[in-house]
Motif scaffolding. Sequence first.
Motif, PDB file in Angstrom:
ATOM      1  N   ASP A 146       0.840  -1.034   0.080  1.00  0.00           N
ATOM      2  CA  ASP A 146      -0.009  -0.112   0.261  1.00  0.00           C
ATOM      3  C   ASP A 146       0.844   1.240  -0.113  1.00  0.00           C
ATOM      4  OD1 ASP A 146      -2.296  -1.597   0.259  1.00  0.00           O
ATOM      5  OD2 ASP A 146      -1.919  -1.760   2.186  1.00  0.00           O
ATOM      6  N   THR A 147       0.107   2.416  -0.312  1.00  0.00           N
ATOM      7  CA  THR A 147       0.858   3.667  -0.561  1.00  0.00           C
ATOM      8  C   THR A 147       0.299   4.355   0.550  1.00  0.00           C
ATOM      9  OG1 THR A 147       1.422   3.412  -2.675  1.00  0.00           O
ATOM     10  CG2 THR A 147       1.456   5.657  -1.858  1.00  0.00           C
ATOM     11  N   VAL A 148       1.049   5.328   1.481  1.00  0.00           N
ATOM     12  CA  VAL A 148       0.503   6.223   2.424  1.00  0.00           C
ATOM     13  C   VAL A 148       0.717   7.494   1.698  1.00  0.00           C
ATOM     14  CG1 VAL A 148       0.997   7.227   4.681  1.00  0.00           C
ATOM     15  CG2 VAL A 148       1.818   4.885   4.184  1.00  0.00           C
ATOM     16  N   VAL A 149      -0.886   8.171   1.634  1.00  0.00           N
ATOM     17  CA  VAL A 149      -0.880   9.344   0.985  1.00  0.00           C
ATOM     18  C   VAL A 149      -1.351  10.513   1.860  1.00  0.00           C
ATOM     19  CG1 VAL A 149      -1.398   8.237  -1.235  1.00  0.00           C
ATOM     20  CG2 VAL A 149      -3.166   8.740   0.286  1.00  0.00           C
ATOM     21  N   LEU A 150      -1.219  11.573   1.298  1.00  0.00           N
ATOM     22  CA  LEU A 150      -1.395  12.693   2.209  1.00  0.00           C
ATOM     23  C   LEU A 150      -3.105  12.830   2.120  1.00  0.00           C
ATOM     24  CD1 LEU A 150       1.310  15.385   0.959  1.00  0.00           C
ATOM     25  CD2 LEU A 150       1.270  13.832   2.914  1.00  0.00           C
ATOM     26  N   SER A 151      -3.588  13.347   3.127  1.00  0.00           N
ATOM     27  CA  SER A 151      -5.087  13.708   3.057  1.00  0.00           C
ATOM     28  C   SER A 151      -5.573  14.460   2.089  1.00  0.00           C
ATOM     29  CB  SER A 151      -5.512  14.389   4.562  1.00  0.00           C
ATOM     30  OG  SER A 151      -6.794  14.313   4.667  1.00  0.00           O
ATOM     31  N   ALA A 205       4.714  12.599  16.832  1.00  0.00           N
ATOM     32  CA  ALA A 205       3.044  12.705  16.970  1.00  0.00           C
ATOM     33  C   ALA A 205       2.497  11.587  17.000  1.00  0.00           C
ATOM     34  CB  ALA A 205       2.544  13.560  16.053  1.00  0.00           C
ATOM     35  N   ASN A 206       2.822  10.590  16.155  1.00  0.00           N
ATOM     36  CA  ASN A 206       2.200   9.442  16.065  1.00  0.00           C
ATOM     37  C   ASN A 206       2.698   8.537  17.032  1.00  0.00           C
ATOM     38  OD1 ASN A 206       2.105  10.180  12.821  1.00  0.00           O
ATOM     39  ND2 ASN A 206       0.384   9.249  13.405  1.00  0.00           N
ATOM     40  N   SER A 207       2.041   7.470  17.430  1.00  0.00           N
ATOM     41  CA  SER A 207       2.546   6.306  18.261  1.00  0.00           C
ATOM     42  C   SER A 207       3.141   5.132  17.361  1.00  0.00           C
ATOM     43  CB  SER A 207       1.435   5.761  18.972  1.00  0.00           C
ATOM     44  OG  SER A 207       0.296   5.047  18.201  1.00  0.00           O
ATOM     45  N   PRO A 251      16.377 -12.991   7.533  1.00  0.00           N
ATOM     46  CA  PRO A 251      15.941 -12.685   8.717  1.00  0.00           C
ATOM     47  C   PRO A 251      14.469 -12.879   9.027  1.00  0.00           C
ATOM     48  CG  PRO A 251      17.308 -10.843   7.685  1.00  0.00           C
ATOM     49  CD  PRO A 251      16.881 -12.011   6.716  1.00  0.00           C
ATOM     50  N   GLY A 252      13.998 -12.829  10.273  1.00  0.00           N
ATOM     51  CA  GLY A 252      12.365 -12.928  10.723  1.00  0.00           C
ATOM     52  C   GLY A 252      12.056 -11.733  10.556  1.00  0.00           C
ATOM     53  N   ASP A 253      10.674 -11.561  10.666  1.00  0.00           N
ATOM     54  CA  ASP A 253      10.051 -10.398  10.431  1.00  0.00           C
ATOM     55  C   ASP A 253      10.054  -9.394  11.635  1.00  0.00           C
ATOM     56  OD1 ASP A 253       8.909 -11.200   8.107  1.00  0.00           O
ATOM     57  OD2 ASP A 253       6.981 -12.265   9.200  1.00  0.00           O
ATOM     58  N   HIS A 254      10.187  -7.991  11.211  1.00  0.00           N
ATOM     59  CA  HIS A 254      10.209  -6.884  12.282  1.00  0.00           C
ATOM     60  C   HIS A 254       9.063  -5.871  11.704  1.00  0.00           C
ATOM     61  CE1 HIS A 254      12.165  -3.366  14.229  1.00  0.00           C
ATOM     62  NE2 HIS A 254      11.159  -3.998  14.915  1.00  0.00           N
ATOM     63  N   VAL A 255       7.910  -6.014  12.356  1.00  0.00           N
ATOM     64  CA  VAL A 255       6.685  -4.932  12.000  1.00  0.00           C
ATOM     65  C   VAL A 255       6.508  -3.938  12.990  1.00  0.00           C
ATOM     66  CG1 VAL A 255       4.317  -5.133  11.506  1.00  0.00           C
ATOM     67  CG2 VAL A 255       5.949  -6.860  10.341  1.00  0.00           C
ATOM     68  N   VAL A 256       6.250  -2.627  12.613  1.00  0.00           N
ATOM     69  CA  VAL A 256       5.952  -1.738  13.615  1.00  0.00           C
ATOM     70  C   VAL A 256       4.485  -0.988  13.020  1.00  0.00           C
ATOM     71  CG1 VAL A 256       6.662   0.732  14.443  1.00  0.00           C
ATOM     72  CG2 VAL A 256       8.320  -0.885  14.204  1.00  0.00           C
ATOM     73  N   ARG A 257       3.748  -0.819  14.000  1.00  0.00           N
ATOM     74  CA  ARG A 257       2.115  -0.525  13.754  1.00  0.00           C
ATOM     75  C   ARG A 257       2.299   1.038  14.223  1.00  0.00           C
ATOM     76  NH1 ARG A 257      -2.739  -4.085  14.606  1.00  0.00           N
ATOM     77  NH2 ARG A 257      -1.693  -4.766  12.973  1.00  0.00           N
ATOM     78  N   VAL A 258       1.815   1.952  13.394  1.00  0.00           N
ATOM     79  CA  VAL A 258       1.757   3.252  13.540  1.00  0.00           C
ATOM     80  C   VAL A 258       0.317   3.726  13.884  1.00  0.00           C
ATOM     81  CG1 VAL A 258       2.479   5.682  12.797  1.00  0.00           C
ATOM     82  CG2 VAL A 258       3.618   3.834  11.750  1.00  0.00           C
ATOM     83  N   GLY A 259       0.126   4.263  14.931  1.00  0.00           N
ATOM     84  CA  GLY A 259      -1.146   4.804  15.621  1.00  0.00           C
ATOM     85  C   GLY A 259      -1.372   6.168  15.515  1.00  0.00           C
ATOM     86  N   GLN A 260      -2.644   6.695  16.018  1.00  0.00           N
ATOM     87  CA  GLN A 260      -2.726   7.955  15.659  1.00  0.00           C
ATOM     88  C   GLN A 260      -1.918   8.934  16.841  1.00  0.00           C
ATOM     89  OE1 GLN A 260      -6.878   9.138  15.520  1.00  0.00           O
ATOM     90  NE2 GLN A 260      -6.491  11.469  15.640  1.00  0.00           N
ATOM     91  N   GLY A 261      -1.687   8.395  18.009  1.00  0.00           N
ATOM     92  CA  GLY A 261      -1.140   9.221  19.014  1.00  0.00           C
ATOM     93  C   GLY A 261      -1.429  10.608  19.231  1.00  0.00           C
ATOM     94  N   ASN A 304      -3.991  12.791   9.579  1.00  0.00           N
ATOM     95  CA  ASN A 304      -2.646  12.467   9.569  1.00  0.00           C
ATOM     96  C   ASN A 304      -2.698  11.087   8.447  1.00  0.00           C
ATOM     97  OD1 ASN A 304      -0.509   9.679  10.650  1.00  0.00           O
ATOM     98  ND2 ASN A 304       0.006  12.001  11.228  1.00  0.00           N
ATOM     99  N   PRO A 305      -1.525  10.931   7.606  1.00  0.00           N
ATOM    100  CA  PRO A 305      -1.728   9.878   6.601  1.00  0.00           C
ATOM    101  C   PRO A 305      -1.689   8.576   7.135  1.00  0.00           C
ATOM    102  CG  PRO A 305      -0.155  11.704   5.990  1.00  0.00           C
ATOM    103  CD  PRO A 305      -0.560  11.978   7.367  1.00  0.00           C
ATOM    104  N   PHE A 306      -1.368   8.198   8.124  1.00  0.00           N
ATOM    105  CA  PHE A 306      -1.255   6.922   8.883  1.00  0.00           C
ATOM    106  C   PHE A 306      -2.475   6.392   9.291  1.00  0.00           C
ATOM    107  CE2 PHE A 306       3.386   8.095   9.583  1.00  0.00           C
ATOM    108  CZ  PHE A 306       4.060   7.222   8.596  1.00  0.00           C
ATOM    109  N   VAL A 307      -3.511   7.345   9.533  1.00  0.00           N
ATOM    110  CA  VAL A 307      -4.815   6.947  10.141  1.00  0.00           C
ATOM    111  C   VAL A 307      -5.942   7.261   9.180  1.00  0.00           C
ATOM    112  CG1 VAL A 307      -3.783   6.940  12.460  1.00  0.00           C
ATOM    113  CG2 VAL A 307      -4.617   9.043  11.626  1.00  0.00           C
ATOM    114  N   LEU A 308      -5.911   7.519   8.126  1.00  0.00           N
ATOM    115  CA  LEU A 308      -7.040   7.924   7.060  1.00  0.00           C
ATOM    116  C   LEU A 308      -7.862   6.737   6.880  1.00  0.00           C
ATOM    117  CD1 LEU A 308      -5.272   9.995   4.359  1.00  0.00           C
ATOM    118  CD2 LEU A 308      -6.549  10.709   6.267  1.00  0.00           C
TER     119      LEU A 308
END
Length: 279
Positions: free
Chosen positions: A63-68, A188-190, A230-240, A246-250
């Motif tokens: 997916d692509t993170v886009v501006l609002s 700003a984000n979590s 290597p194994g997976d390393h995933v970070v979840r971005v929340g609204q904070g 915010n583009p991460f929580v649209l």
Amino acid sequence: MYKSLSAASLAVLLAGVAAPALAQSVPDWSGPYIGVYGGVVENNEDAGEGLVFDRDFDGQFDDTVVLSGTTTNAFGPGSCDGSATAQAAGDSCDVDPTGVDGSIRAGYDMQFGPLVVGLVGELSAVDLEDSVTSFSTTPAAYVFTRQVEQMAALRARVGFAVGPALLYATGGAAKAKVENSFRTTNGANSFTETVNEDDADGYQLGAGVEWKLARNLSVTGEYLYSNLQPGDHVVRVGQGTAPATNPFVLAPNTAGTDITRGNDGLELHALRIGMNVRF
């Protein structure tokens, strides 16, 4: 470039030892041995690597993170190999430093005329960093880092005895311990790690020359290539504390966005010297 230099250095080394050794007697390489090794390790940077995103939590990072309110890529400024030294894109990344490793090994060889075959097990302490950074338009930097700390390997070895030298090739399975980390200048984000797997499996290939100094003592120069998954390393971005735009929580997924690095492979090139004691 490092890989080419490694191969060239090894070729020169083999040529230097083989010529004067042809006229000398072939010693016996059969039996068990233990050794200590040390050297430098270089990470094969993956040009064009960046971060990838899963906005709909389907497990596919496509997916692509886009501006609002737009179709503009929020990570349009791009990415770089290494760790960010600033929060804006540009000439602002340090390349990954050359690493070092030290190892102990135990092996057993059997000789059939000039042909020598054997098996070797090895345990290594490694200090190697592999980072990648992507930049958002905010501006902000997002850095994923793998720190290779330990490696174990079990390899076959096939060689040809020429005078006091043993010219050999080696290959087998490898497993590494990796420490994952993430940092960002986005305040700003979590950010929450949802997956952090600390192992890496793969294989090793290499070649070298072992030179008998005495009946039970030898010195070795070796090139070793490691290809690890290597194994997976995933970070979840929340609204904070970020706004709903915010583009991460649209919408339609206001729960956030998962981030990981685009390259799931790790390639290492090592040059080593060592000493074996034979029994």
